[in-house]
Structures are given as C-alpha cells and as structure tokens.
Write a protein that holds these residues in place. Structure first.
Motif, PDB file in Angstrom:
ATOM      1  N   UNK A  12      37.808  44.546  39.291  1.00 51.67           N
ATOM      2  CA  UNK A  12      36.451  43.995  39.200  1.00 51.67           C
ATOM      3  C   UNK A  12      35.889  44.149  37.795  1.00 51.67           C
ATOM      4  N   UNK A  13      34.943  43.295  37.451  1.00 46.83           N
ATOM      5  CA  UNK A  13      34.474  43.194  36.068  1.00 46.83           C
ATOM      6  C   UNK A  13      33.747  44.430  35.550  1.00 46.83           C
ATOM      7  N   UNK A  14      33.333  45.340  36.417  1.00 44.66           N
ATOM      8  CA  UNK A  14      32.639  46.539  35.930  1.00 44.66           C
ATOM      9  C   UNK A  14      33.558  47.376  35.051  1.00 44.66           C
ATOM     10  N   UNK A  15      34.878  47.204  35.240  1.00 48.13           N
ATOM     11  CA  UNK A  15      35.836  47.977  34.459  1.00 48.13           C
ATOM     12  C   UNK A  15      36.361  47.207  33.240  1.00 48.13           C
ATOM     13  N   UNK A  16      35.815  46.035  32.979  1.00 39.37           N
ATOM     14  CA  UNK A  16      36.339  45.203  31.889  1.00 39.37           C
ATOM     15  C   UNK A  16      36.193  45.871  30.525  1.00 39.37           C
ATOM     16  N   UNK A  17      34.998  46.365  30.229  1.00 35.22           N
ATOM     17  CA  UNK A  17      34.743  46.965  28.916  1.00 35.22           C
ATOM     18  C   UNK A  17      35.639  48.179  28.686  1.00 35.22           C
ATOM     19  N   UNK A  18      35.767  49.016  29.709  1.00 31.73           N
ATOM     20  CA  UNK A  18      36.605  50.209  29.578  1.00 31.73           C
ATOM     21  C   UNK A  18      38.068  49.825  29.368  1.00 31.73           C
ATOM     22  N   UNK A  19      38.519  48.829  30.125  1.00 30.22           N
ATOM     23  CA  UNK A  19      39.910  48.397  30.020  1.00 30.22           C
ATOM     24  C   UNK A  19      40.202  47.834  28.631  1.00 30.22           C
ATOM     25  N   UNK A  60      53.243  37.503  39.458  1.00 33.66           N
ATOM     26  CA  UNK A  60      52.824  36.255  40.103  1.00 33.66           C
ATOM     27  C   UNK A  60      51.373  35.942  39.770  1.00 33.66           C
ATOM     28  N   UNK A  61      51.095  34.841  39.057  1.00 31.41           N
ATOM     29  CA  UNK A  61      49.700  34.460  38.788  1.00 31.41           C
ATOM     30  C   UNK A  61      48.898  34.244  40.067  1.00 31.41           C
ATOM     31  N   UNK A  62      49.533  33.650  41.084  1.00 35.09           N
ATOM     32  CA  UNK A  62      48.839  33.402  42.354  1.00 35.09           C
ATOM     33  C   UNK A  62      48.417  34.710  43.002  1.00 35.09           C
ATOM     34  N   UNK A  63      49.321  35.674  43.007  1.00 32.55           N
ATOM     35  CA  UNK A  63      49.028  36.963  43.612  1.00 32.55           C
ATOM     36  C   UNK A  63      47.962  37.722  42.815  1.00 32.55           C
ATOM     37  N   UNK A  64      48.031  37.607  41.493  1.00 31.93           N
ATOM     38  CA  UNK A  64      47.037  38.265  40.643  1.00 31.93           C
ATOM     39  C   UNK A  64      45.637  37.728  40.931  1.00 31.93           C
ATOM     40  N   UNK A  65      45.538  36.415  41.107  1.00 32.04           N
ATOM     41  CA  UNK A  65      44.238  35.808  41.395  1.00 32.04           C
ATOM     42  C   UNK A  65      43.760  36.222  42.783  1.00 32.04           C
ATOM     43  N   UNK A  66      44.695  36.326  43.713  1.00 33.27           N
ATOM     44  CA  UNK A  66      44.380  36.793  45.066  1.00 33.27           C
ATOM     45  C   UNK A  66      43.803  38.199  45.020  1.00 33.27           C
ATOM     46  N   UNK A  67      44.479  39.085  44.287  1.00 36.28           N
ATOM     47  CA  UNK A  67      43.996  40.457  44.152  1.00 36.28           C
ATOM     48  C   UNK A  67      42.638  40.498  43.467  1.00 36.28           C
ATOM     49  N   UNK A  68      42.433  39.618  42.487  1.00 36.63           N
ATOM     50  CA  UNK A  68      41.175  39.613  41.745  1.00 36.63           C
ATOM     51  C   UNK A  68      39.996  39.294  42.660  1.00 36.63           C
ATOM     52  N   UNK A  69      40.204  38.376  43.600  1.00 36.31           N
ATOM     53  CA  UNK A  69      39.163  38.056  44.579  1.00 36.31           C
ATOM     54  C   UNK A  69      38.843  39.263  45.457  1.00 36.31           C
ATOM     55  N   UNK A  70      39.866  40.047  45.798  1.00 31.18           N
ATOM     56  CA  UNK A  70      39.734  41.115  46.781  1.00 31.18           C
ATOM     57  C   UNK A  70      39.493  42.492  46.173  1.00 31.18           C
ATOM     58  N   UNK A  78      27.554  42.919  43.508  1.00 27.58           N
ATOM     59  CA  UNK A  78      26.766  41.688  43.629  1.00 27.58           C
ATOM     60  C   UNK A  78      26.907  40.814  42.387  1.00 27.58           C
ATOM     61  N   UNK A  79      27.197  41.446  41.264  1.00 30.65           N
ATOM     62  CA  UNK A  79      27.360  40.714  40.002  1.00 30.65           C
ATOM     63  C   UNK A  79      28.823  40.671  39.559  1.00 30.65           C
ATOM     64  N   UNK A  80      29.708  41.145  40.399  1.00 27.47           N
ATOM     65  CA  UNK A  80      31.106  41.303  39.999  1.00 27.47           C
ATOM     66  C   UNK A  80      31.829  39.971  39.838  1.00 27.47           C
ATOM     67  N   UNK A  81      32.701  39.930  38.849  1.00 32.65           N
ATOM     68  CA  UNK A  81      33.550  38.771  38.601  1.00 32.65           C
ATOM     69  C   UNK A  81      35.015  39.223  38.628  1.00 32.65           C
ATOM     70  N   UNK A  82      35.915  38.353  39.032  1.00 32.74           N
ATOM     71  CA  UNK A  82      37.334  38.725  39.076  1.00 32.74           C
ATOM     72  C   UNK A  82      37.938  38.772  37.680  1.00 32.74           C
TER      73      UNK A  82
END
Length: 412
Positions: free
Chosen positions: A134-141, A190-200, A269-273
């Motif tokens: 989730x995007x809350x960890x983007x800056x740290x990553x 797998x890009x498809x699987x990565x996107x799946x995980x990103x949603x979840x 509530x504001x999270x992005x994949x």
C-alpha cells in the motif's frame, strides 16, 4: 523507467474501466476460476490487460508508441472471445510493436530470432520482478528499500483478531504466519499477480474485510469493499461476519476497534496500489536455461508461443529473507480499483496511432500473413502454425496456475 505518463493516460484508464465494467461479461464464469466465481471474470480480464500494459512498458519503453499501443489495446479488449484469446492478442500486439521498432518482419527466420532475442534481453536479462504494497509505505521504500521489519503493534493486533475468530472455530481468518520469527518479502515475476496483490495489500485487511473464504457463508456482503478501500463497507462486512460467528458484544467491539486502528494506521481510505519493480539481475532471475532452444524453434513453433515461453511467469511466489536496497528498485503507483471503476472518461477523438514505418517488402509480407491469420482464426480456429486450443492452453498454463495459487492460498 518513466511509467507515470502511460498510467495516467486517460485513454488507458478508459480501457481499464471498460474491461472491468463490461456488462456482457460481468456475470460470466471464468475458465481459470476453480470455484466458478461469476463475479470475478472481469477482474481476471483486468489483470490480463494490465499484464499486457506492464510487459509493453518493460519491453518497448518508448512513449512514441503509446498512442499506437493504446489504440490497438482498445480494439483487443473490445473484441476478445475469452481470456485465452485476450492473452494471445496481447502477445501478438507486443510482437507487432517489437517487429516495427526493429524494422523486422515476422516471417523470416533470422528476423523472428532477433525479435525473440530483443524480448528476452528487455524482459528477462534487464527486466524486473515485483513486490506489491500500500502507498503509505512508498516513501520509506524509496528511501531505504524493502526490509523485513516486523511491526510489533500490527502483529499483536493480528494475533488478537485471529485468536477471537479461532475461539469460534473460524481458523486462519488471517493466512499470514503469525509465528514466523522473520518476515519474508514476497516477490513475483508475474505482472498480473503483482497487480492482484497491489489491490489486496495488505492481505490481512483484505481477508478480514471481504476476501476471506468465510465470507462465502454470508448471504449478502460487499465483495468490492476492500478493493474500493471503502471504510464503511469494509467495517459493515466485518460486523456482519462477527454477528454470523455469534461473537459476544465484547469480542465484536474488540474486533472492530482493532480494525479501526489498523485502517487508520495504514491510511487505507487514501491508499493507492504500489508495485516495486525489482531488477531481475539482483534476484538472480535474469536467465532462462532454455533460451537457445526457444530461439532456435522459430521455424517449427508459432512465434506467439515462443514469446509466451519467455514472458510467462516462472516464479509466481518468491520468498526473500534479506533486504532489498532502494537503488535496486523503482516504485510505481498503479491505477487503483476505485479509480478504474469510477472512471467515466470517454475518448471522443482518440489520438492517431503513430509507429515507425517498415520497408515496403516487409509490409507486403506482413499484410499477407495477417490476412491469412485473420481468415484462419475466424473460420478455422487456428493461429499461424498453432492450433488455438493448444495455444490457449499453453498461454494460460502459467497465468491459470498463478491465479489458482492465489485463490487456493489467499481465497477470493
């Protein structure tokens, strides 16, 4: 790798929206859905479409082709028969783009070999694997990379939820191993699987709010709640599950308070994949032992199949027990499920497709081949030298297995 301009392209968002909200297929049962979940057919289509988009970006990586790519992708996603057909047409589009970029034909032996070598170099040798979060960890990553840090507060909350549900014989409401001493970093090729995980992501919140197998026991709940990151719908789902389990008032209150704490901590509530694109070379996943055999099979095996043998997933789930440096990855914010579903943009005047011209001789050869393939595909269900049924089976093998793994291990 500049991915932002493509992912924010209104035409792409329109394509993704139309795939997800396709009225003619939204109640159709997916061939790769082991439980026959009728609601998930369009989701699978969305995953496959984004799989094509990510592969295009890694392999082509040239914005000059974006309009051409999107126009072709629009046509494909509006005219596919099933998931196998969508995969085949996506592969064909990538082949078409590579052949045009290199000014090659798809009929001559040496040209076909060069196409495969190019795709192998871009997608495997210099390509990427993926980790979703989730995007809350983007800056740290982006600052320190991916680490195995364990959040003790989070772990205690998860144990509390798991303990209460287990006391009512609803075991493993959270699939994560809560006893593991070191937390693995989950990676996929797998890009498809990565996107799946990103949603979840994070998976445990998806499970407790709408995607656990136990929600199948409820007569009515919102299946899209966590995908949409809708706080009220997620909490309502969880409250309904607590009542179904016959929890005490104290237990339900504890569960819901813990849910609130986790939701707020993750700013869902504001999270992005988000997906971290990790260099294959840093994971030692940048080589195919059979690449010479693949390349030397161009005269006996359909080019579409050979491309699939290169780009299909070989490592659907990789567990990494060491940190990944921020210099070895690029974080990309992907279109969210909410953004795609609610997108109302309609392309009135689509940009004209511009692509590097090929020679007159190559054009004539390609034209003849495409006419032949189109006729065969329409009337004889064949695709080049390959039977469509066999081709579909091969192309679906990895994606199908990937999605089966997802469903079996994580539910959904």
């Amino acid at each position: 790798m500049n991915f932002k301009s493509l992912l924010k392209n209104e035409h792409l968002l329109s394509i993704l929206h139309n795939v997800l909200m396709n009225e003619t297929t939204k109640n159709k049962v997916s061939n790769v859905s082991i439980n026959g979940e009728s609601y998930s057919y369009n989701r699978y289509s969305l995953l496959i479409t984004m799989d094509i988009v990510i592969k295009y970006k890694i392999i082509i990586n040239d914005d000059i082709y974006n309009n051409y790519f999107l126009n072709k992708l629009d046509t494909i996603t509006n005219n596919y028969i099933n998931h196998g057909d969508l995969i085949i047409k996506g592969n064909s589009l990538l082949i078409d783009l590579v052949s045009n970029k290199l000014n090659l034909t798809t009929t001559k032996t040496e040209d076909k070999k060069e196409i495969l070598k190019y795709i192998y170099d871009k997608y495997i040798v210099n390509g990427y694997c993926f980790h979703s979060f989730p995007s809350i960890f983007k800056e740290k990553t982006e600052e320190v990379g991916l680490t195995q840090d364990v959040d003790i507060k989070e772990l205690n909350d998860l144990k509390k939820i798991d303990y209460i549900f287990s006391n009512h014989n609803y075991n493993n409401i959270i699939s994560r191993d809560l006893k593991e001493k070191s937390r693995a970093i989950y990676i996929t090729d797998s890009p498809a699987m990565a996107y799946y995980y990103a949603f979840r992501s994070p998976e445990y919140m998806a499970e407790i709010t709408s995607l656990s197998k136990y929600y199948n026991y409820l007569k009515d709940y919102n299946k899209d709640a966590f995908y949409l990151k809708d706080y009220h719908k997620c909490k309502s789902n969880l409250a309904s599950l607590c009542q179904h389990v016959n929890m005490t008032t104290k237990e339900e209150t504890t569960i819901l308070k813990t849910f609130d704490r986790r939701w707020k901590a993750l700013n869902l509530s504001e999270s992005l994949p988000c997906i971290a694109f990790i260099k294959r070379s840093d994971l030692a996943k940048n080589y195919l032992s059979n690449i010479d055999d693949i390349i030397n099979s161009v005269d006996t095996i359909d080019l579409n199949i050979l491309v699939s043998k290169i780009t299909d997933s070989k490592y659907p789930i990789i567990k990494r027990y060491s940190n990944i440096n921020s210099l070895d990855l690029t974080v990309i914010t992907m279109p969210s499920y909410r953004e795609i579903k609610n997108n109302k943009f309609i392309i009135k005047d689509k940009p004209k497709a511009v692509v590097t011209p090929i020679t007159r001789e190559a054009y004539q050869e390609e034209k003849v081949k495409k006419e032949k393939l189109n006729f065969n595909y329409k009337y004889a269900f064949s695709y080049g030298n390959a039977n469509v049924v066999a081709l579909t089976g091969l192309l679906l093998i990895t994606l199908g297995m990937t999605l089966t793994i997802i469903i079996n291990v994580l539910g959904g």
